[in-house]
Design an enzyme around this catalytic site. Structure first.
Site, PDB file in Angstrom:
ATOM      1  N   GLU A   1      42.605 -90.114  78.170  1.00 57.10           N
ATOM      2  CA  GLU A   1      43.241 -90.439  79.455  1.00 57.10           C
ATOM      3  C   GLU A   1      42.419 -89.906  80.628  1.00 57.10           C
ATOM      4  O   GLU A   1      42.267 -90.583  81.647  1.00 57.10           O
ATOM      5  CB  GLU A   1      44.664 -89.880  79.496  1.00 57.10           C
ATOM      6  CG  GLU A   1      45.380 -90.094  80.811  1.00 57.10           C
ATOM      7  CD  GLU A   1      45.670 -91.544  81.159  1.00 57.10           C
ATOM      8  OE1 GLU A   1      45.797 -91.841  82.369  1.00 57.10           O
ATOM      9  OE2 GLU A   1      45.775 -92.387  80.249  1.00 57.10           O
TER      10      GLU A   1
ATOM     11  N   HIS B   1      51.432 -78.286  71.086  1.00 57.32           N
ATOM     12  CA  HIS B   1      50.188 -78.820  70.502  1.00 57.32           C
ATOM     13  C   HIS B   1      49.114 -77.751  70.497  1.00 57.32           C
ATOM     14  O   HIS B   1      48.202 -77.794  71.313  1.00 57.32           O
ATOM     15  CB  HIS B   1      49.720 -80.036  71.309  1.00 57.32           C
ATOM     16  CG  HIS B   1      48.741 -80.903  70.576  1.00 57.32           C
ATOM     17  ND1 HIS B   1      47.385 -80.694  70.606  1.00 57.32           N
ATOM     18  CD2 HIS B   1      48.928 -82.000  69.805  1.00 57.32           C
ATOM     19  CE1 HIS B   1      46.770 -81.638  69.900  1.00 57.32           C
ATOM     20  NE2 HIS B   1      47.684 -82.426  69.400  1.00 57.32           N
TER      21      HIS B   1
ATOM     22  N   GLY C   1      43.998 -85.223  71.901  1.00 55.80           N
ATOM     23  CA  GLY C   1      42.974 -86.258  72.046  1.00 55.80           C
ATOM     24  C   GLY C   1      43.359 -87.344  73.034  1.00 55.80           C
ATOM     25  O   GLY C   1      42.513 -87.840  73.790  1.00 55.80           O
ATOM     26  N   VAL C   2      44.627 -87.707  73.069  1.00 53.61           N
ATOM     27  CA  VAL C   2      45.049 -88.759  73.998  1.00 53.61           C
ATOM     28  C   VAL C   2      44.874 -88.317  75.450  1.00 53.61           C
ATOM     29  O   VAL C   2      44.596 -89.141  76.320  1.00 53.61           O
ATOM     30  CB  VAL C   2      46.504 -89.229  73.745  1.00 53.61           C
ATOM     31  CG1 VAL C   2      46.617 -89.905  72.393  1.00 53.61           C
ATOM     32  CG2 VAL C   2      47.491 -88.089  73.851  1.00 53.61           C
TER      33      VAL C   2
ATOM     34  N   ILE D   1      45.455 -76.685  71.434  1.00 50.14           N
ATOM     35  CA  ILE D   1      44.320 -77.612  71.542  1.00 50.14           C
ATOM     36  C   ILE D   1      44.745 -78.741  72.482  1.00 50.14           C
ATOM     37  O   ILE D   1      45.865 -79.241  72.388  1.00 50.14           O
ATOM     38  CB  ILE D   1      43.961 -78.200  70.153  1.00 50.14           C
ATOM     39  CG1 ILE D   1      43.511 -77.083  69.206  1.00 50.14           C
ATOM     40  CG2 ILE D   1      42.886 -79.267  70.278  1.00 50.14           C
ATOM     41  CD1 ILE D   1      43.348 -77.540  67.769  1.00 50.14           C
TER      42      ILE D   1
END
Length: 146
Positions: free
Chosen positions: A63, A49, A58-59, A55
């Protein structure tokens, strides 16, 4: 009150590689806290990723906010052995700037409301005082139930 990594492990069930809080400052027990996480270039998720453009997903940012809220709420139940924090929903998530390798991120959470065992929080992520992400989320704290 500053909560170190070992104390965090007594409050929430997360462990490496899925523990995204290095330390947490509880500003107001059950209501407000700020945590930190240094995302090193060696994080396993950077491999995929994204290759050549790493990067933080987003999850994982969301979290980390939820884990921060779990610490802030769970601290008041620290003597309870059978507790669990279960993520329930995410709303209004916005990712304003990417979080890159070797950045130290602060996650700030603020209690919005509670209905029974379900807590609603607003969370923000900051890099060098710039808001890079924000969301609202809910989680259930269950005590003595499995």
């Amino acid at each position: 009150m500053i909560i170190n990594l070992e104390e965090i492990k007594n409050l929430i069930p997360h462990r490496d590689p899925f523990l995204f809080v290095d330390k947490c400052t509880i500003i107001e027990p059950g209501k407000k806290g700020i945590s930190e996480r240094y995302f090193s270039e060696n994080e396993n998720f950077f491999v995929g990723h994204f290759p050549n453009n790493p990067i933080v997903p987003g999850v994982i940012i969301v979290e980390a906010m939820a884990q921060t809220a779990g610490i802030v709420v769970s601290h008041q139940f620290k003597d309870q052995k059978d507790k669990s924090v279960l993520f329930m929903s995410v709303n209004k998530a916005r990712f304003r700037k990417p979080i890159l390798p070797n950045q130290n991120i602060c996650f700030e959470v603020n209690f919005l409301n509670k209905v029974r065992d379900v807590y609603k929080f607003q969370g923000s992520a900051f890099y060098e005082k710039t808001r890079v992400a924000e969301t609202e989320f809910t989680a259930m704290i269950s005590i003595g139930k499995k």
